[in-house]
Design a protein around this motif. Structure first.
Motif, PDB file in Angstrom:
ATOM      1  N   LEU A  52     -44.614  80.894   5.759  1.00  0.00           N
ATOM      2  CA  LEU A  52     -44.889  80.789   7.187  1.00  0.00           C
ATOM      3  C   LEU A  52     -44.853  82.144   7.890  1.00  0.00           C
ATOM      4  N   GLY A  53     -44.045  83.060   7.375  1.00  0.00           N
ATOM      5  CA  GLY A  53     -44.056  84.415   7.901  1.00  0.00           C
ATOM      6  C   GLY A  53     -43.237  84.611   9.159  1.00  0.00           C
ATOM      7  N   SER A  54     -42.558  85.750   9.238  1.00  0.00           N
ATOM      8  CA  SER A  54     -41.694  86.054  10.390  1.00  0.00           C
ATOM      9  C   SER A  54     -42.500  86.306  11.661  1.00  0.00           C
ATOM     10  N   SER A  55     -43.788  86.607  11.529  1.00  0.00           N
ATOM     11  CA  SER A  55     -44.614  86.817  12.718  1.00  0.00           C
ATOM     12  C   SER A  55     -44.937  85.504  13.420  1.00  0.00           C
ATOM     13  N   LYS A  56     -44.832  84.393  12.681  1.00  0.00           N
ATOM     14  CA  LYS A  56     -45.142  83.078  13.240  1.00  0.00           C
ATOM     15  C   LYS A  56     -43.884  82.296  13.609  1.00  0.00           C
ATOM     16  N   VAL A  57     -42.803  82.526  12.847  1.00  0.00           N
ATOM     17  CA  VAL A  57     -41.565  81.775  13.054  1.00  0.00           C
ATOM     18  C   VAL A  57     -40.382  82.735  13.105  1.00  0.00           C
ATOM     19  N   SER A  58     -39.599  82.637  14.155  1.00  0.00           N
ATOM     20  CA  SER A  58     -38.357  83.403  14.241  1.00  0.00           C
ATOM     21  C   SER A  58     -37.186  82.432  14.166  1.00  0.00           C
ATOM     22  N   VAL A  59     -36.109  82.855  13.528  1.00  0.00           N
ATOM     23  CA  VAL A  59     -34.948  82.006  13.310  1.00  0.00           C
ATOM     24  C   VAL A  59     -33.767  82.527  14.122  1.00  0.00           C
ATOM     25  N   LEU A  60     -33.134  81.647  14.865  1.00  0.00           N
ATOM     26  CA  LEU A  60     -31.968  82.011  15.672  1.00  0.00           C
ATOM     27  C   LEU A  60     -30.821  81.046  15.377  1.00  0.00           C
ATOM     28  N   TYR A  61     -29.614  81.525  15.582  1.00  0.00           N
ATOM     29  CA  TYR A  61     -28.436  80.681  15.411  1.00  0.00           C
ATOM     30  C   TYR A  61     -28.218  79.873  16.687  1.00  0.00           C
ATOM     31  N   PHE A  62     -28.014  78.564  16.508  1.00  0.00           N
ATOM     32  CA  PHE A  62     -27.730  77.691  17.645  1.00  0.00           C
ATOM     33  C   PHE A  62     -26.781  76.599  17.201  1.00  0.00           C
ATOM     34  N   ASP A  63     -25.705  76.413  17.959  1.00  0.00           N
ATOM     35  CA  ASP A  63     -24.720  75.371  17.684  1.00  0.00           C
ATOM     36  C   ASP A  63     -24.743  74.388  18.850  1.00  0.00           C
ATOM     37  N   ALA A  64     -25.270  73.194  18.599  1.00  0.00           N
ATOM     38  CA  ALA A  64     -25.413  72.195  19.663  1.00  0.00           C
ATOM     39  C   ALA A  64     -24.079  71.840  20.312  1.00  0.00           C
ATOM     40  N   ALA A  65     -23.000  71.882  19.526  1.00  0.00           N
ATOM     41  CA  ALA A  65     -21.692  71.462  20.022  1.00  0.00           C
ATOM     42  C   ALA A  65     -20.889  72.592  20.660  1.00  0.00           C
ATOM     43  N   ASN A  66     -21.402  73.805  20.618  1.00  0.00           N
ATOM     44  CA  ASN A  66     -20.728  74.937  21.265  1.00  0.00           C
ATOM     45  C   ASN A  66     -21.361  75.141  22.637  1.00  0.00           C
ATOM     46  N   PHE A  67     -20.971  74.292  23.568  1.00  0.00           N
ATOM     47  CA  PHE A  67     -21.612  74.256  24.878  1.00  0.00           C
ATOM     48  C   PHE A  67     -21.516  75.591  25.630  1.00  0.00           C
ATOM     49  N   ASP A  68     -20.407  76.283  25.454  1.00  0.00           N
ATOM     50  CA  ASP A  68     -20.209  77.545  26.179  1.00  0.00           C
ATOM     51  C   ASP A  68     -21.196  78.628  25.755  1.00  0.00           C
ATOM     52  N   SER A  69     -21.820  78.447  24.578  1.00  0.00           N
ATOM     53  CA  SER A  69     -22.757  79.463  24.087  1.00  0.00           C
ATOM     54  C   SER A  69     -24.187  79.217  24.549  1.00  0.00           C
ATOM     55  N   HIS A  70     -24.449  78.065  25.147  1.00  0.00           N
ATOM     56  CA  HIS A  70     -25.834  77.673  25.400  1.00  0.00           C
ATOM     57  C   HIS A  70     -26.548  78.539  26.438  1.00  0.00           C
ATOM     58  N   LYS A  72     -26.053  81.716  27.191  1.00  0.00           N
ATOM     59  CA  LYS A  72     -26.385  83.013  26.591  1.00  0.00           C
ATOM     60  C   LYS A  72     -27.522  82.858  25.580  1.00  0.00           C
ATOM     61  N   PHE A  73     -27.466  81.789  24.784  1.00  0.00           N
ATOM     62  CA  PHE A  73     -28.542  81.539  23.819  1.00  0.00           C
ATOM     63  C   PHE A  73     -29.886  81.493  24.535  1.00  0.00           C
ATOM     64  N   TYR A  74     -29.948  80.743  25.624  1.00  0.00           N
ATOM     65  CA  TYR A  74     -31.217  80.613  26.341  1.00  0.00           C
ATOM     66  C   TYR A  74     -31.626  81.933  26.999  1.00  0.00           C
ATOM     67  N   SER A  75     -30.684  82.596  27.618  1.00  0.00           N
ATOM     68  CA  SER A  75     -30.982  83.854  28.310  1.00  0.00           C
ATOM     69  C   SER A  75     -31.498  84.921  27.359  1.00  0.00           C
ATOM     70  N   ASP A  76     -31.019  84.886  26.107  1.00  0.00           N
ATOM     71  CA  ASP A  76     -31.388  85.907  25.123  1.00  0.00           C
ATOM     72  C   ASP A  76     -32.658  85.583  24.345  1.00  0.00           C
ATOM     73  N   LEU A  77     -33.295  84.442  24.626  1.00  0.00           N
ATOM     74  CA  LEU A  77     -34.513  84.099  23.893  1.00  0.00           C
ATOM     75  C   LEU A  77     -35.568  85.197  24.057  1.00  0.00           C
ATOM     76  N   PRO A  78     -36.239  85.563  22.978  1.00  0.00           N
ATOM     77  CA  PRO A  78     -37.264  86.607  23.073  1.00  0.00           C
ATOM     78  C   PRO A  78     -38.459  86.193  23.913  1.00  0.00           C
ATOM     79  N   MET A  79     -38.697  84.887  24.005  1.00  0.00           N
ATOM     80  CA  MET A  79     -39.796  84.354  24.805  1.00  0.00           C
ATOM     81  C   MET A  79     -39.387  82.987  25.330  1.00  0.00           C
ATOM     82  N   LYS A  80     -39.572  82.764  26.606  1.00  0.00           N
ATOM     83  CA  LYS A  80     -39.243  81.452  27.159  1.00  0.00           C
ATOM     84  C   LYS A  80     -40.293  80.437  26.699  1.00  0.00           C
TER      85      LYS A  80
END
Length: 244
Positions: A52-70, A72-80
Motif C-alpha cells: 500500500l505504501g507510506s505515501s498512501k497510508v500513514s500509521v499513527l498510535y491511537f488508544d480509544a480508552a485513553n481519553f486524555d490523549s484524544h 492532542k491526537f487530533y490536534s497533531d494530525l498531519p491532515m484534518k
C-alpha cells in the motif's frame, strides 16, 4: 484524475479485520488514509504485505480508552480528515462481563466512551472545512437486549444513539453521520464463538458498505441481516425474552 485524490480518511481502531479491508478499498478509490491503532506494528506489516505504501497510508498510535490523549491526537494530525471511521471494538463473554467488571468497563470505554470522546472532538472542530462524513461501526447486538450478550450490546446501543444525535447536530453543516449496524463477521473478535455459518460475512464484504456509505443513517450489510434487524426491532417483549 480521481476526485478523491486530495481527500483524507481517518480510521480509528484500524487494526480490526474490517478496518484493514477499508484501508485497501479507500486507497483503491484514491483516498489518503490515516490508520490509527494501538497496534501500529500489525498495521505496518499489513501495509507492507499489501504494497500500500507510506505515501498512501500513514500509521499513527491511537488508544480509544485513553481519553486524555484524544485532543492532542487530533490536534497533531498531519491532515484534518474528510471522512472519519470509528472501528475500535472490544468484546468479552457476557458471563465474564457480569462477574468481572474490568471486562465490562473495557467494552464501555472502547465501544462507546472512546467513540464519544474522539468523535466529539472531531465533530466540534468547525475550523475543519474538510469534514464530510463520520461513520461508526455498531452491531445488531445493540438493537435488542438478549441474555447472551446484553452487556456488549448495551455499549453498541449507546453508541448508535450517540451517532443518531450527532447526525442531527451536524446536519446544518451538511456532514453525514452513518451507523453501520453489523451482524456476524469472520474476524478475530469472533474467533471461538459458535455462530451460524450461513450468516457470517467476510470483512471485505462489510468494508464495501462502509467505503460506499450513502446518506441513510442506519446501514445494515446483507439482506439476511436486514431482515433480522427489522424482526429484532419489532419483536414483542414476550418473544424477545425467549431469544438466546
Amino acid at each position: 484524475m480521481n476526485q478523491n485524490t486530495n481527500k483524507t480518511v481517518l480510521i480509528l481502531g484500524a487494526n480490526s479485520d474490517v478496518a484493514k479491508q477499508c484501508i485497501k478499498q479507500y486507497v483503491e478509490k484514491g483516498f489518503a488514509v490515516i490508520a490509527a491503532s494501538r497496534n501500529t506494528t500489525s498495521l505496518d506489516d499489513f501495509i507492507h504485505s499489501n504494497n500500500l505504501g507510506s505515501s498512501k497510508v500513514s500509521v499513527l498510535y491511537f488508544d480509544a480508552a485513553n481519553f486524555d490523549s484524544h485532543q492532542k491526537f487530533y490536534s497533531d494530525l498531519p491532515m484534518k480528515p474528510h471522512i472519519v471511521v470509528y472501528a475500535a471494538g472490544f468484546l468479552v463473554n457476557n458471563q465474564k462481563a457480569l462477574t468481572d467488571f474490568k471486562g465490562a468497563k473495557q467494552m464501555m470505554e472502547v465501544n462507546y466512551m472512546g467513540g464519544v470522546s474522539i468523535l466529539s472532538i472531531i465533530a466540534m472542530d468547525k475550523g475543519n472545512k474538510n469534514l464530510e462524513r463520520i461513520i461508526g461501526l455498531s452491531s445488531l447486538s445493540g438493537v435488542r437486549g438478549r441474555k447472551s450478550n446484553f452487556v456488549y450490546g448495551s455499549t453498541k446501543a449507546a453508541f448508535t444513539q450517540f451517532l443518531a444525535g450527532l447526525r442531527q447536530e451536524l446536519a446544518s453543516r451538511k456532514i453525514i453521520v452513518n451507523a453501520l449496524v453489523i451482524g456476524y463477521i469472520r474476524t478475530k473478535i469472533n474467533e471461538g464463538l459458535e455462530l451460524n455459518e450461513s450468516l457470517i460475512m467476510e470483512p471485505d464484504y462489510v468494508a464495501k458498505y462502509i467505503v460506499n456509505a450513502g446518506n441513510s443513517f442506519t446501514i445494515v450489510p446483507n439482506f439476511k441481516w436486514q431482515i433480522i434487524y427489522h424482526i429484532l426491532r419489532l419483536l414483542p417483549e414476550s418473544l424477545a425474552a425467549k431469544l438466546p
